[in-house]
Design a protein around this motif. Sequence first.
Motif, short mmCIF file in Angstrom:
data_model
loop_
_atom_site.label_atom_id
_atom_site.label_comp_id
_atom_site.label_asym_id
_atom_site.label_seq_id
_atom_site.Cartn_x
_atom_site.Cartn_y
_atom_site.Cartn_z
N GLU A 15 0.93 -1.24 0.48
CA GLU A 15 0.02 0.15 0.51
C GLU A 15 0.98 1.27 -0.34
OE1 GLU A 15 -2.32 -0.62 3.08
OE2 GLU A 15 -3.88 -2.16 2.78
N GLU A 16 2.04 1.43 0.55
CA GLU A 16 2.88 1.92 0.12
C GLU A 16 3.80 2.53 -1.00
OE1 GLU A 16 6.61 4.64 3.68
OE2 GLU A 16 5.48 2.28 3.85
N GLY A 17 3.87 1.43 -1.53
CA GLY A 17 4.22 1.61 -3.07
C GLY A 17 5.19 1.07 -3.05
N ARG A 18 6.02 0.39 -1.98
CA ARG A 18 7.62 0.65 -1.29
C ARG A 18 8.42 -1.35 -2.32
NH1 ARG A 18 10.37 0.82 4.37
NH2 ARG A 18 12.30 0.79 3.28
N SER A 19 9.08 -1.10 -2.89
CA SER A 19 9.58 -2.57 -3.06
C SER A 19 10.19 -3.73 -2.33
CB SER A 19 10.20 -2.21 -4.40
OG SER A 19 10.00 -2.18 -5.36
N VAL A 20 9.62 -4.88 -2.40
CA VAL A 20 10.17 -5.40 -1.26
C VAL A 20 11.37 -6.84 -1.79
CG1 VAL A 20 9.18 -7.43 0.19
CG2 VAL A 20 7.97 -5.88 -0.36
N ILE A 21 12.60 -6.45 -0.97
CA ILE A 21 13.30 -7.66 -1.61
C ILE A 21 12.91 -8.84 -0.75
CG2 ILE A 21 16.08 -8.51 -1.34
CD1 ILE A 21 16.21 -5.38 -1.21
N LEU A 22 13.06 -10.34 -1.46
CA LEU A 22 13.03 -11.29 -0.32
C LEU A 22 14.33 -11.98 -0.74
CD1 LEU A 22 11.54 -13.18 1.39
CD2 LEU A 22 10.14 -13.64 -0.71
N PHE A 23 14.28 -13.13 0.79
CA PHE A 23 15.72 -13.80 -0.25
C PHE A 23 14.98 -15.31 -0.30
CE2 PHE A 23 18.36 -11.17 1.66
CZ PHE A 23 18.32 -11.10 0.03
N PRO A 24 14.09 -16.44 -1.32
CA PRO A 24 13.54 -16.96 -1.24
C PRO A 24 13.28 -18.77 -0.48
CG PRO A 24 13.06 -16.55 -3.42
CD PRO A 24 13.86 -15.88 -2.40
N GLU A 25 15.52 -18.29 -1.23
CA GLU A 25 15.85 -19.89 -0.18
C GLU A 25 16.65 -20.04 0.94
OE1 GLU A 25 17.41 -21.48 -4.47
OE2 GLU A 25 18.78 -20.15 -3.08
#
Length: 231
Positions: A138-148
């Motif tokens: 909702e804030e319009g920020r990208s998200v970083i995830l390390f899925p492994e």
Amino acid sequence: MTALRTLLFRTVFFGLSVPIVLIAPVVALFGQRAFRGWVVFWTRFHAWCARYLMGIRVRVEGAPLATPALYAAKHQSFFETFELVRMLGAPTVVMRQEFARIPVWGWAARRYGVIIIDRSGSANALRQMMREARAAGEEGRSVILFPEGTRSEMGEAPPVQAGLAGLYRAVGLPAVPVALDTARVWPKHGPMQSGVVTFRFGAPIPAGLKREEVEARVHREINALNANMQA
């Protein structure tokens, strides 16, 4: 020479990172925008130390999206945790719960705006993670995830951990696979090295896919891209 450069890098970067983190609560008094700017300054300091003290150069293939996205990245070293924040301009970062409990650091991370993953899998923890993910979207920020979930060596492909599909659904953003080969200069085991590392941004995976499909596609694509780098 490599040993001397490593010593210099560790002394300067980690030595000055202590006051940078300790000053963070003071910076936070000036608002979240100022605080996030302080975090970006820290990542730029890291990039400067890596380039000019350690001799690590960064090559980028492809580009981040101009609009917010969920970036699913390979995780091989400490290096990309800083470099991706710098590249993406203070995105939200998915963090394991144990890191959020570190004194001062944990407070600063929450103030910056992170999404906490609790591997216990409790219903309350899952609901909290979904709330934080929706807030980021909702804030319009990208998200970083390390899925492994954990650092890996070149060529290793650990399975996707729980949480990817839920975050993908909650943020409602396309997922961008990110391949990288930072283990060449900062391996999980062994000394640091000078050299060139590559960050390759893949084609976006559209929002709205089913859990099995997005998990399989993200895992396949971040590892396929990573495997291509070794050719």
